[in-house]
Design a protein around this motif. Structure first.
Motif, short mmCIF file in Angstrom:
data_model
loop_
_atom_site.label_atom_id
_atom_site.label_comp_id
_atom_site.label_asym_id
_atom_site.label_seq_id
_atom_site.Cartn_x
_atom_site.Cartn_y
_atom_site.Cartn_z
N ALA A 1 0.87 -1.18 0.00
CA ALA A 1 0.00 0.00 0.00
C ALA A 1 0.90 1.23 0.00
CB ALA A 1 -0.91 0.00 1.22
N ALA A 2 0.85 1.99 -1.09
CA ALA A 2 1.73 3.16 -1.24
C ALA A 2 0.91 4.43 -1.08
CB ALA A 2 2.41 3.13 -2.61
N LEU A 3 1.23 5.21 -0.07
CA LEU A 3 0.55 6.49 0.14
C LEU A 3 1.18 7.53 -0.77
CD1 LEU A 3 -1.76 7.12 2.09
CD2 LEU A 3 -0.10 8.15 3.64
N ASP A 4 0.37 8.07 -1.67
CA ASP A 4 0.86 9.00 -2.69
C ASP A 4 0.89 10.42 -2.13
OD1 ASP A 4 1.41 10.57 -4.87
OD2 ASP A 4 -0.43 10.10 -5.96
N LEU A 5 2.08 10.89 -1.80
CA LEU A 5 2.27 12.26 -1.33
C LEU A 5 2.87 13.13 -2.42
CD1 LEU A 5 3.82 11.31 2.13
CD2 LEU A 5 1.41 11.53 1.51
N GLY A 6 2.96 12.55 -3.63
CA GLY A 6 3.61 13.20 -4.76
C GLY A 6 4.50 12.19 -5.47
N ILE A 7 4.01 10.95 -5.52
CA ILE A 7 4.81 9.82 -5.97
C ILE A 7 5.28 9.99 -7.42
CG2 ILE A 7 2.94 8.37 -6.88
CD1 ILE A 7 4.25 6.02 -5.33
N LYS A 8 6.50 9.56 -7.70
CA LYS A 8 7.04 9.54 -9.05
C LYS A 8 6.68 8.19 -9.70
CE LYS A 8 11.33 11.09 -9.31
NZ LYS A 8 12.75 11.28 -8.91
N GLY A 9 6.35 8.22 -10.98
CA GLY A 9 5.89 7.03 -11.66
C GLY A 9 6.86 5.87 -11.62
N MET A 10 8.15 6.16 -11.56
CA MET A 10 9.14 5.09 -11.58
C MET A 10 9.19 4.32 -10.27
SD MET A 10 11.18 3.40 -13.41
CE MET A 10 11.21 4.44 -14.89
N THR A 11 8.68 4.89 -9.18
CA THR A 11 8.78 4.22 -7.88
C THR A 11 7.96 2.93 -7.84
OG1 THR A 11 9.18 6.36 -6.83
CG2 THR A 11 8.60 4.51 -5.41
N PRO A 12 6.65 2.97 -8.11
CA PRO A 12 5.92 1.69 -8.14
C PRO A 12 6.42 0.77 -9.24
CG PRO A 12 4.51 3.51 -8.88
CD PRO A 12 5.75 4.12 -8.32
N GLN A 13 6.98 1.34 -10.30
CA GLN A 13 7.54 0.51 -11.37
C GLN A 13 8.72 -0.31 -10.85
OE1 GLN A 13 6.54 -0.08 -14.39
NE2 GLN A 13 8.31 -1.29 -15.05
N ARG A 14 9.60 0.32 -10.06
CA ARG A 14 10.74 -0.40 -9.49
C ARG A 14 10.26 -1.54 -8.57
NH1 ARG A 14 13.97 1.08 -13.08
NH2 ARG A 14 15.27 2.94 -12.83
N MET A 15 9.18 -1.31 -7.86
CA MET A 15 8.65 -2.36 -6.99
C MET A 15 8.01 -3.48 -7.82
SD MET A 15 6.92 -0.22 -3.87
CE MET A 15 7.64 1.32 -3.31
N ALA A 16 7.26 -3.09 -8.85
CA ALA A 16 6.61 -4.09 -9.70
C ALA A 16 7.63 -4.98 -10.39
CB ALA A 16 5.74 -3.39 -10.75
N GLU A 17 8.79 -4.41 -10.74
CA GLU A 17 9.86 -5.20 -11.36
C GLU A 17 10.34 -6.32 -10.44
OE1 GLU A 17 11.75 -1.45 -13.92
OE2 GLU A 17 12.80 -2.24 -12.16
N GLY B 1 -5.20 -5.08 2.13
CA GLY B 1 -4.61 -6.37 2.44
C GLY B 1 -3.12 -6.39 2.17
N ALA B 2 -2.47 -5.27 2.48
CA ALA B 2 -1.07 -5.11 2.11
C ALA B 2 -0.13 -5.85 3.05
CB ALA B 2 -0.71 -3.62 2.10
N ASP B 3 0.94 -6.36 2.47
CA ASP B 3 2.02 -6.95 3.26
C ASP B 3 2.99 -5.89 3.77
OD1 ASP B 3 1.41 -9.84 2.70
OD2 ASP B 3 1.76 -9.16 0.64
N ALA B 4 2.93 -4.70 3.18
CA ALA B 4 3.85 -3.64 3.56
C ALA B 4 3.25 -2.29 3.17
CB ALA B 4 5.21 -3.83 2.88
N VAL B 5 3.84 -1.23 3.73
CA VAL B 5 3.38 0.14 3.46
C VAL B 5 4.56 0.97 2.98
CG1 VAL B 5 2.47 2.26 4.51
CG2 VAL B 5 1.50 0.03 5.12
N PHE B 6 4.28 1.84 2.01
CA PHE B 6 5.29 2.74 1.46
C PHE B 6 4.77 4.17 1.50
CE2 PHE B 6 6.78 5.19 -2.22
CZ PHE B 6 8.15 5.17 -2.00
N LEU B 7 5.62 5.12 1.90
CA LEU B 7 5.30 6.55 1.83
C LEU B 7 6.26 7.20 0.85
CD1 LEU B 7 3.45 6.02 4.24
CD2 LEU B 7 4.27 8.16 5.24
N SER B 8 5.71 7.98 -0.07
CA SER B 8 6.48 8.50 -1.20
C SER B 8 7.11 9.86 -0.91
CB SER B 8 5.56 8.64 -2.43
OG SER B 8 4.75 9.81 -2.30
N ASN B 9 7.82 10.33 -1.91
CA ASN B 9 8.30 11.70 -1.95
C ASN B 9 7.11 12.65 -2.11
OD1 ASN B 9 8.23 10.44 -4.74
ND2 ASN B 9 8.32 12.61 -5.27
N GLY B 10 7.36 13.94 -1.96
CA GLY B 10 6.29 14.91 -2.14
C GLY B 10 6.74 16.30 -1.73
#
Length: 396
Positions: A191-207, A228-237
């Motif tokens: 679960a990634a909280l979008d505070l100004g997320i850059k598109g490449m960030t979830p891409q790096r995780m999806a890879e 139902g997340a196994d982890a939490v991510f907070l982005s740049n912003g």
């Protein structure tokens, strides 16, 4: 053949700082008026990623590289759906792009999106001024706007809100949740909280096999749980982390539940606040793709990409106590000893102040996404072991 820019008339333009210093130049991009916080970026590549990074919301970016626009723009390198910078300052714009990937010119894109810029001014002198005096409010005025008396322009610049005390994440966050699907075999859900997320960030995780659910900044802990997340991510912003009380409260619930956590940039500052640390505004910040950082555990030096005007106030070189156990500073900027990373020792959480996703490079810090995966798989394994032991006790 590379695209050629439309013939653009260079109108007189004026850059006005809040301390009264002015720089004359010519219009670049849209003609008109814009205001923001003057910051400088030392990157020689990746200007398209910079322009579309939501962290630059309400900032006027001064490029220290003298020649900008050489590679044009394309439909693949944007970090979001629009340009976020409030204004753009370059010395010498490229006459035409020279890249097989270019589908348009930088200036045409600035015009299309209404971004006011200025060129043909001494960006070296401007950068030196900002280094000495610090980031400050600025305005760019071109065309008819440039003939307004300077004292009135200085008043207009000074009247805008300061970056300190500004809550901006909600202005750049997604309004609707969306999912970035994993590549290959799925290994976990984030679960990634979008505070100004850059598109490449979830891409790096999806890879790496992670399914990323990107959620609006206003999401609650209950919203994260529903994923139902196994982890939490907070982005740049963008904005002042001292205003992020909601995000801090959500993260404290995440830490209390011992859910694996990773934060980048603004996410690092929020982890600092959740641990009881303070934050402060840097004199002129770190921006560019050539910032040296040391991993204090390995003593390895990484060349990293940065974009932050605030930092965490934490003791370097010693562990400290928090509401969630012990923690330490994990990374330090070598130019000025600014805290560049935090690690919790008793809960599964860590963060860095810089940008390991760095689409334009460098990629020295790419390993941090692997570390996040390890955190998730370890937590899942521990949970499974506890479940097995519980089942055996019931059977007994």
């Amino acid at each position: 053949m590379s695209p050629t820019a439309k013939i653009t008339e260079r109108r007189p333009a004026l850059l006005v700082l809040e301390d009264g210093r002015t720089f004359t130049g010519r219009s670049f991009g849209a003609v008109g008026r814009t205001v923001g916080e003057a910051v400088f970026s030392t990157g020689m590549t990746g200007y398209q990623e910079t322009l579309t990074d939501p962290s630059y919301h309400r900032q006027v970016v001064v490029m220290t590289a003298p020649h900008v626009g050489n590679t044009g723009v394309n439909g693949e390198d944007d970090e979001s759906g629009r340009i976020w910078v409030a204004g753009y300052v370059v010395r010498d714009p490229a006459i035409r792009p020279s890249s097989w990937r270019a589908t348009g010119t930088l200036e045409d894109e600035l015009v299309r999106q209404g971004v006011v810029g200025i060129c043909e001014l001494d960006t070296r002198a401007l950068t030196r001024h900002l280094r000495e005096r610090g980031s400050m409010k600025v305005g760019i005025f071109s065309g008819d706007e440039a003939v307004t008396p300077v004292d009135r322009l200085v008043e207009q610049v000074g009247a805008q809100p300061a970056m300190a005390g500004s809550a901006l994440a909600g202005e750049v966050s997604t309004t609707e949740a969306y999912v970035v699907r994993p590549q290959g075999e799925p290994i976990g859900r984030v679960a990634a909280l979008d505070l100004g997320i850059k598109g490449m960030t979830p891409q790096r995780m999806a890879e790496r096999g992670l399914e990323v659910h990107v959620l609006p900044a206003a999401s609650t802990f209950a919203d994260l749980q529903r994923v139902g997340a196994d982890a939490v991510f907070l982005s740049n912003g963008p904005g002042d982390p001292a205003t992020a009380d909601h995000e801090v409260a959500v993260l404290r619930e995440v830490l209390a539940a011992r859910i694996p956590f990773f934060g980048i940039c603004f996410g690092n500052q929020i982890l600092g606040r959740a641990l009881g640390l303070g934050t402060y505004k840097l004199k002129y910040g770190h921006r560019g793709v050539n910032q040296p950082v040391m991993d204090l555990a390995t003593r390895r030096v990484e060349v990293t990409a940065h974009n932050h005007g605030f930092a965490v106030d934490a003791p370097i070189g010693e562990d400290f106590d928090t509401d969630f156990g012990r923690a330490r500073v994990s990374h330090v900027g070598l130019n000025d000893q600014v805290v560049e990373g935090l690690q919790c020792l008793d809960v599964p959480a860590f963060s860095v102040q810089y940008h390991p996703e760095a689409a334009a490079g460098p990629h020295d810090a790419d390993y941090l996404f692997d570390r996040f995966v390890d955190l998730i798989t370890t937590a899942r394994s521990d949970k499974s072991d506890k479940s097995d032991k519980s089942d055996k006790k019931v059977d007994a």
